[in-house]
Design a protein around this motif. Structure first.
Motif, short mmCIF file in Angstrom:
data_model
loop_
_atom_site.label_atom_id
_atom_site.label_comp_id
_atom_site.label_asym_id
_atom_site.label_seq_id
_atom_site.Cartn_x
_atom_site.Cartn_y
_atom_site.Cartn_z
N ARG A 1 0.19 12.62 9.22
CA ARG A 1 -0.17 11.74 8.12
C ARG A 1 -1.25 10.75 8.55
NH1 ARG A 1 2.95 7.62 4.35
NH2 ARG A 1 3.65 6.51 6.19
N ASN A 2 -1.16 10.29 9.78
CA ASN A 2 -2.12 9.28 10.23
C ASN A 2 -3.33 9.87 10.93
OD1 ASN A 2 -0.46 7.28 9.25
ND2 ASN A 2 0.76 7.26 11.14
N ALA A 3 -3.34 11.21 11.07
CA ALA A 3 -4.45 11.85 11.76
C ALA A 3 -5.73 11.63 10.98
CB ALA A 3 -4.17 13.35 11.88
N PRO A 4 -6.89 11.76 11.68
CA PRO A 4 -8.16 11.57 10.95
C PRO A 4 -8.32 12.56 9.81
CG PRO A 4 -8.52 12.09 13.29
CD PRO A 4 -7.06 11.98 13.12
N GLN A 5 -7.64 13.71 9.88
CA GLN A 5 -7.78 14.69 8.79
C GLN A 5 -6.97 14.30 7.56
OE1 GLN A 5 -7.14 15.42 11.92
NE2 GLN A 5 -8.24 17.24 12.61
N ARG A 6 -6.14 13.28 7.66
CA ARG A 6 -5.37 12.80 6.51
C ARG A 6 -4.61 13.92 5.82
NH1 ARG A 6 -4.76 7.76 7.55
NH2 ARG A 6 -6.65 6.56 7.72
N LEU B 1 -3.09 11.32 -9.83
CA LEU B 1 -4.06 10.48 -9.15
C LEU B 1 -4.41 11.10 -7.80
CD1 LEU B 1 -2.37 7.04 -9.83
CD2 LEU B 1 -4.23 8.09 -11.10
N VAL B 2 -5.69 11.21 -7.54
CA VAL B 2 -6.12 11.79 -6.27
C VAL B 2 -7.17 10.88 -5.65
CG1 VAL B 2 -7.08 13.82 -5.16
CG2 VAL B 2 -5.79 14.09 -7.28
N ASP B 3 -6.94 10.51 -4.42
CA ASP B 3 -7.94 9.72 -3.70
C ASP B 3 -8.93 10.67 -3.05
OD1 ASP B 3 -9.44 8.04 -2.22
OD2 ASP B 3 -7.81 7.18 -1.05
N MET B 4 -9.90 11.10 -3.85
CA MET B 4 -10.87 12.08 -3.34
C MET B 4 -11.69 11.53 -2.18
SD MET B 4 -10.70 14.95 -4.85
CE MET B 4 -12.26 15.80 -4.67
N LEU B 5 -12.04 10.26 -2.27
CA LEU B 5 -12.97 9.70 -1.28
C LEU B 5 -12.45 9.86 0.14
CD1 LEU B 5 -14.14 6.46 -3.06
CD2 LEU B 5 -15.23 8.69 -2.93
N VAL C 1 7.39 5.52 -14.43
CA VAL C 1 8.19 5.52 -13.22
C VAL C 1 7.28 5.51 -11.99
CG1 VAL C 1 8.48 8.00 -13.53
CG2 VAL C 1 9.91 6.81 -11.90
N ASP C 2 7.62 4.65 -11.05
CA ASP C 2 6.87 4.58 -9.80
C ASP C 2 7.81 5.03 -8.68
OD1 ASP C 2 4.80 4.04 -8.06
OD2 ASP C 2 5.41 1.97 -7.72
N TYR C 3 7.27 5.68 -7.70
CA TYR C 3 8.12 6.22 -6.62
C TYR C 3 7.22 6.46 -5.42
CZ TYR C 3 5.80 10.22 -8.49
OH TYR C 3 4.81 11.06 -8.93
N PRO C 4 7.79 6.62 -4.23
CA PRO C 4 6.95 6.90 -3.07
C PRO C 4 6.30 8.27 -3.20
CG PRO C 4 9.15 6.20 -2.42
CD PRO C 4 9.20 6.48 -3.88
N GLY C 5 4.99 8.31 -3.01
CA GLY C 5 4.28 9.57 -3.17
C GLY C 5 4.74 10.63 -2.20
N GLU C 6 5.27 10.19 -1.06
CA GLU C 6 5.73 11.16 -0.05
C GLU C 6 6.79 12.09 -0.63
OE1 GLU C 6 5.46 7.93 0.41
OE2 GLU C 6 4.43 7.51 2.30
N TRP C 7 7.63 11.51 -1.52
CA TRP C 7 8.76 12.28 -2.03
C TRP C 7 8.33 13.39 -2.99
CZ3 TRP C 7 12.83 7.93 -3.37
CH2 TRP C 7 13.10 7.22 -2.19
N LEU C 8 7.13 13.23 -3.52
CA LEU C 8 6.65 14.22 -4.48
C LEU C 8 6.58 15.60 -3.83
CD1 LEU C 8 5.69 13.92 -7.36
CD2 LEU C 8 3.37 13.87 -6.52
N SER D 1 1.06 9.95 -1.58
CA SER D 1 1.05 8.64 -0.97
C SER D 1 -0.40 8.14 -0.81
CB SER D 1 1.71 8.79 0.40
OG SER D 1 1.48 7.66 1.16
N ARG D 2 -0.62 6.88 -1.06
CA ARG D 2 -1.91 6.21 -0.90
C ARG D 2 -2.93 6.57 -1.98
NH1 ARG D 2 -2.36 7.17 5.45
NH2 ARG D 2 -2.36 9.27 4.68
N ALA D 3 -2.50 7.30 -3.03
CA ALA D 3 -3.45 7.67 -4.09
C ALA D 3 -3.69 6.51 -5.04
CB ALA D 3 -2.95 8.88 -4.85
N GLY D 4 -2.80 5.54 -5.05
CA GLY D 4 -3.00 4.38 -5.91
C GLY D 4 -2.11 4.33 -7.13
N LYS D 5 -0.90 4.91 -7.02
CA LYS D 5 0.03 4.92 -8.17
C LYS D 5 0.42 3.51 -8.59
CE LYS D 5 3.15 7.45 -6.25
NZ LYS D 5 2.33 7.74 -5.06
N THR D 6 0.84 2.70 -7.63
CA THR D 6 1.33 1.36 -7.96
C THR D 6 0.25 0.53 -8.62
OG1 THR D 6 2.78 1.53 -6.05
CG2 THR D 6 2.47 -0.65 -6.98
#
Lengths: 462, 350
Positions: free
Chosen positions: A206-211, A282-286, A133-140, A31-36
C-alpha cells in the motif's frame, strides 16, 4: 392530551411521507480517493446551495432547503460532518487540513425539500431523502472476495504477489508460506507468524511507490475491532487445492477464509452497500498516473473487481420484488484542481479509458454512466507561469509539504494510458486547503460538483 | 533536456514549482508548443433533461426547416420581379433627377434649392439603405450566434463555446437593462471551468429575465387582441386590429431582444417567425386542440365573440413566442421554450 384530530393529522403526515423520494447514494472509492471529502463537500454544498450553478433544481428556483436528519435505525454512527468541516475550515489554533482516513462505517441522511414541476407551470412540494454512507475504502476490496472460494483466491493472490514490484515486498511472506505444507496440520504460532508477514506485505504494497490498490482482504489493512481474531488470521497458500481434507492447513485456512466472507465481508456489503441505487466511483487518477503503469493496472483490477459485486441496471417495478439496482454510475477523477483546467478533459478521458470495460458492462446492464473530472473542494487557483520556454497554464496553491503558496506546473499529462511511464515528466503536487478556502457559512469552491450532482440526483430532484 | 519519448505523451512543460512570491525555483526545460488533450464528446444531454424532449425536437425542426441560411434564399421569379421593379423605379428617378439637375445647373435660386433637396434626399436614401443592411445583418448575426451556441452545446467544444460566449456578451454588453444579469453571470462563471457549461448559465441568468419580460409583453398584447376581437364592431375591422397587434407583438419582441428591424429586416423577421411557428405547430399537435377547447367551452357559456377573441389571443401568443424564438440569440436548451398552451391558459383561458 392529544386529540383524535391531532392523531389523525399525524397519521396523515406519516402516510404522506411514504410518498417521499429516497435515494441511497453509494460513494465508492478506494482508500485515499477522497470519499470523506466528497461527502462533506456534497453535504456542505446542499446546505449552502449558492455555488451549484448547474444543478437544475436550484437554477429553476425549485429548491427550498436541505436539512441533516437523524438516520432512521440507530445501529450505525452518524457521519461526522461537523468534525470533518472543522478540519477543513481550520480553527483559531489549527490550520485547515484534510480529514484523517476513515476507520469505521458511518451514515448520514440529508433531506431536501423542493418543488416538482407539474403541467401548466404548476409545482408540487416534494421531499428527497438522500442517504449517504462513508466507510474505509480498504474494505471495499472485500467485495470481489464474496464470489471466490479459498483455492481460487489463493491462486490469484499468489500469482499477483509474483508480479512486478510486488515480488520484493511479498518475498518474506511467500518464503514462509512455501515452507508450510498445505496438507499437514499447521500449528497456530506459525500460522500467526505467516499471517503477520502477509499483513506486512499488504501494508508495504500500500505504501510502495507503485501505490498498489488490489490489496485483499481489506480488514488486514484496517482491522477495526477485529484485530487478532481467527477470522483475520489466514493467508493464501501457494498450493491450495479445492476441497482440502479435514485437519490440514489448507482446510483450516479455507474455513477461516469462508468465515471472513460470511461474518465480515458479506454483512458489510449487505448492511451498507447492497441497497444503493446511485453510485459515484471516486478515483484518484493523479496519484496512480504519477506512480506509473503498474499502479494503473492494479487500480483497474481493483475497480473492475469491486464494481462486479454490485447489481447495476434500470430500476423497474420488478425492483420492488427483487431489490434495487444501481441506475446511475458516475466515474469521477478527483482532485482535478491539482491540474490546470486545460488538462481536465484529458484527465476524464484517461479515467474513461481506465474503466472502459466496466463501464461498457454497466451500460449494457442498463445503467447510465458518466465520467467527470471533479474537485470536491477547490484549493488551488489557475495561473500563468512564465518560464524560459514560454508561458504555461499552471496552478497556485499551498502544497502539503510547504508553508507558503507555490506556483506549480504539474508537467505533461499523458494523453493515453499506454503513454503512462511514471517518469518525472508528470509530477502533480499534492495541495492542502488554505485558511479561508472553505468557510462554515457558504458553499465551498469546487470543480464540477454541480455537474456531478446533477447527473446523480437531477432526475430525483425533478 | 530530455523530452517526451513516447509519441502519445503530450509534450509540454516539465514539472516545475516555485514560491508564488516570485523567487526563482529550478528552471523547467525547453518545451515546444503543447497540444491540448481532448477526449471524445460525452453525452451532452444530461443537463438538458429540464427541457422536454419535444422542445429539443422543436429546436431540431426549426433548424431543419431552415430558420438559418437555407431559408433566406429567394426564388428566381421573385428576383426577376424585384429587379424589374427596381429598374422601373430607377428609370423614373433618373428622369426626375435629370429635370432637377437641369433646373439646378440653371443657377437660379430655385435650382439651388432643388439641388439641396436632392442632396438631402440622396443622403436620406443612403442612410435608409445602410440601415436596412445593418438591421438585416444583425438578424443574420442572431442566427449565426444561435447556430454557434447550438453546436457548442452539443459538441461541448471549449473553444467554440468560448467564441459563442464572446459573441453573446458583445451583443448584450452595451445594454444597461442587462448589466445586472451580466454581472450575476460573471460572478457565477467564475465557479465554472467549462465554457459549454457557462453557456447554460448564461442562458439561465441573462436570457432568462429577458424571456420573462418578452413573455409578459406577449401576454399583454394577446389580451388586447382578445378583448379587441370580442368588442370589434365588424369582422373586417377585427381582422385589421388583429393583424396589426400581431405585427406589433413581433416588433415588440424584436425590440426587447435588442433588434430595431427596418423594412427588409422586418420582412425577414416575419418570415422567420412564421417558419418558427410552423415548426412549433407540428410539435404542438396537442396544443392545437387548446384554442378549440378554450373557445368551445366559452362559446357554450358566454358568447361566440368572446370565443373568437380567445382564439385570436392564442394566435398572438403563438406568434409572439415564435418571434421570441426567431430573435433569441440562443436556442432554447437550458430553459424551456415558453409553452403556448400554458400561456394561453393563464392569459385568455381564465
Amino acid at each position: 392530551m392529544t386529540s383524535i384530530v391531532d392523531q389523525v393529522e399525524d397519521w396523515l403526515t406519516d402516510a404522506g411521507s411514504l410518498l417521499d423520494r429516497r435515494v441511497r447514494l453509494g460513494v465508492t472509492g478506494l482508500s485515499r480517493a477522497g470519499k470523506t471529502v466528497f461527502i462533506a463537500s456534497m453535504v456542505h454544498h446542499l446546505l449552502h446551495p449558492n455555488r451549484l450553478k448547474l444543478l437544475s433544481v436550484l437554477a429553476e428556483g425549485r429548491f427550498d432547503a436541505a436539512m441533516l436528519q437523524p438516520m432512521p435505525g440507530g445501529s450505525v454512527p452518524r457521519f461526522p460532518y461537523e468534525a470533518v468541516l472543522r478540519d477543513l475550515t481550520g480553527t483559531a489554533n489549527q490550520a485547515p487540513r484534510w480529514p484523517d482516513g476513515t476507520r469505521a462505517v458511518s451514515e448520514l441522511r440529508l433531506s431536501i425539500r423542493f418543488r416538482s414541476p407539474l403541467a401548466f407551470g404548476l409545482e408540487r412540494p416534494n421531499t428527497l431523502h438522500l442517504d449517504i454512507v462513508d466507510y474505509p475504502g480498504e474494505w471495499l476490496l472485500d467485495l470481489p472476495l464474496l464470489s471466490l472460494n479459498y483455492a481460487d483466491w489463493s491462486r490469484q493472490a499468489v500469482a499477483q504477489a509474483h508480479r512486478g514490484g510486488r515480488q520484493v515486498l511479498s518475498a518474506e511472506w511467500l518464503a514462509l508460506a512455501q515452507s508450510m505444507p498445505a496438507d499437514a496440520a499447521g500449528d497456530e504460532p506459525a500460522i500467526a507468524h505467516t499471517a503477520a508477514a502477509f499483513r506486512a506485505y499488504l501494508q508495504a504494497a500500500r505504501n510502495a511507490p507503485q501505490r498498489y490498490s488490489m490489496l485483499q482482504p481489506g480488514r488486514f489493512l484496517l482491522p477495526g475491532e477485529m484485530a487478532g481474531a481467527p477470522a483475520l488470521t489466514f493467508f493464501p497458500l501457494p498450493d491450495a487445492a479445492d476441497n482440502a481434507p479435514r485437519g490440514t492447513l489448507a482446510r483450516l485456512m479455507a474455513d477461516r477464509f469462508e468465515s471472513y466472507k460470511r461474518e465480515i465481508a458479506a454483512p458489510f456489503f449487505d448492511h451498507h452497500l447492497k441497497r444503493i441505487d446511485r453510485q459515484v466511483v471516486l478515483v484518484d487518477m493523479l496519484e496512480h498516473l504519477a506512480a506509473g503503469p503498474e499502479s494503473l493496472t492494479d487500480l483497474k483490477t481493483a475497480i473492475d473487481g469491486t464494481l462486479g459485486a454490485f447489481r447495476h441496471g434500470e430500476s423497474s417495478w420488478l425492483s420492488l420484488l427483487f431489490g434495487k439496482r444501481i441506475s446511475r454510475v458516475l466515474f469521477a477523477a478527483t482532485k482535478a484542481d491539482h491540474l490546470p483546467a486545460a488538462d481536465h478533459q484529458g484527465l476524464a478521458g484517461l479515467l474513461d479509458a481506465l474503466v472502459g470495460d466496466t463501464s461498457r458492462r454497466l451500460s449494457y446492464a442498463g445503467a447510465r454512466i458518466h465520467s467527470e473530472a471533479i474537485a470536491a473542494l477547490r484549493v488551488t487557483r489557475e495561473t500563468t507561469i512564465e518560464t524560459p520556454s514560454g508561458r504555461w497554464p499552471g496552478i497556485a496553491g499551498l502544497p502539503l509539504d510547504s508553508d507558503r503558496v507555490e506556483e506549480v506546473l504539474p508537467g505533461a499529462l499523458p494523453l493515453t494510458l499506454e503513454a503512462v511511464t511514471g517518469s518525472d515528466q508528470f509530477a502533480p503536487v499534492a495541495f492542502r486547503p488554505r485558511p479561508g478556502d472553505i468557510r462554515q457559512d457558504q458553499g465551498p469552491a469546487s470543480l464540477r460538483m454541480d455537474r456531478a450532482l446533477e447527473f446523480l440526483l437531477g432526475d430525483a430532484l425533478g | 533536456m530530455s523530452q517526451a519519448e513516447h509519441p502519445n505523451t503530450a509534450s509540454g512543460p516539465r514539472p516545475f514549482r516555485r514560491a508564488a512570491a516570485g523567487q526563482s525555483g529550478q528552471e523547467p526545460g525547453e518545451a515546444p508548443a503543447r497540444p491540448h488533450a481532448r477526449r471524445a464528446a460525452p453525452d451532452p444531454d444530461i443537463y438538458r433533461e429540464g427541457g422536454s424532449k419535444a422542445n429539443q425536437q422543436d429546436a431540431a425542426t426549426v433548424q431543419a426547416t431552415g430558420l438559418s441560411a437555407a431559408s433566406t434564399r429567394t426564388s428566381w421569379t421573385w428576383r426577376f420581379l424585384l429587379a424589374g421593379l427596381a429598374l422601373g423605379a430607377t428609370a423614373l428617378a433618373a428622369r426626375l433627377v435629370d429635370n432637377a439637375i437641369a433646373s439646378a445647373t440653371s443657377g437660379s435660386a430655385l435650382g439651388l434649392l432643388t439641388a439641396g433637396a436632392l442632396g438631402l434626399l440622396g443622403l436620406a436614401l443612403a442612410c435608409l439603405i445602410v440601415g436596412e443592411f445593418v438591421s438585416l445583418a444583425r438578424l443574420r448575426n442572431r442566427s449565426r450566434i444561435r447556430t454557434m451556441v447550438d453546436q457548442a452545446g452539443s459538441t461541448r467544444d471549449d473553444a467554440q463555446a468560448e467564441k459563442a460566449l464572446a459573441a453573446l456578451t458583445a451583443l448584450h454588453a452595451k445594454r444597461p437593462d442587462l448589466a445586472w444579469s451580466l454581472a450575476q453571470y460573471q460572478e457565477a462563471a467564475a465557479d465554472i471551468p467549462d465554457a459549454a457549461d457557462k453557456l447554460i448559465v448564461y442562458e439561465r441568468l441573462v436570457l432568462g429575465p429577458l424571456d420573462e419580460a418578452c413573455v409578459a409583453e406577449i401576454r399583454t398584447i394577446a389580451r388586447r387582441a382578445a378583448v379587441l376581437t370580442a368588442f370589434a364592431p365588424n369582422p373586417i375591422l377585427d381582422a385589421v386590429f388583429v393583424l396589426w397587434l400581431n405585427l406589433s407583438a413581433i416588433r415588440r419582441v424584436a425590440h426587447m431582444q435588442g433588434l430595431r428591424p427596418g423594412a427588409a429586416a422586418s420582412w425577414a423577421l416575419l418570415r422567420r417567425t412564421i417558419l418558427a411557428m410552423v415548426a412549433a405547430g407540428g410539435m404542438e399537435a396537442l396544443g392545437d386542440m387548446m384554442p378549440a377547447a378554450v373557445a368551445g367551452s366559452i362559446v357554450r357559456t358566454v358568447a361566440r365573440r368572446v370565443g373568437e377573441g380567445a382564439v385570436n389571443g392564442i394566435l398572438t401568443i403563438r406568434i409572439g413566442v415564435a418571434a421570441l424564438e426567431a430573435t433569441r440569440p440562443m436556442p432554447f436548451a437550458a430553459r424551456e421554450r415558453p409553452s403556448v398552451t400554458a400561456l394561453a391558459r393563464q392569459t385568455v383561458g381564465s
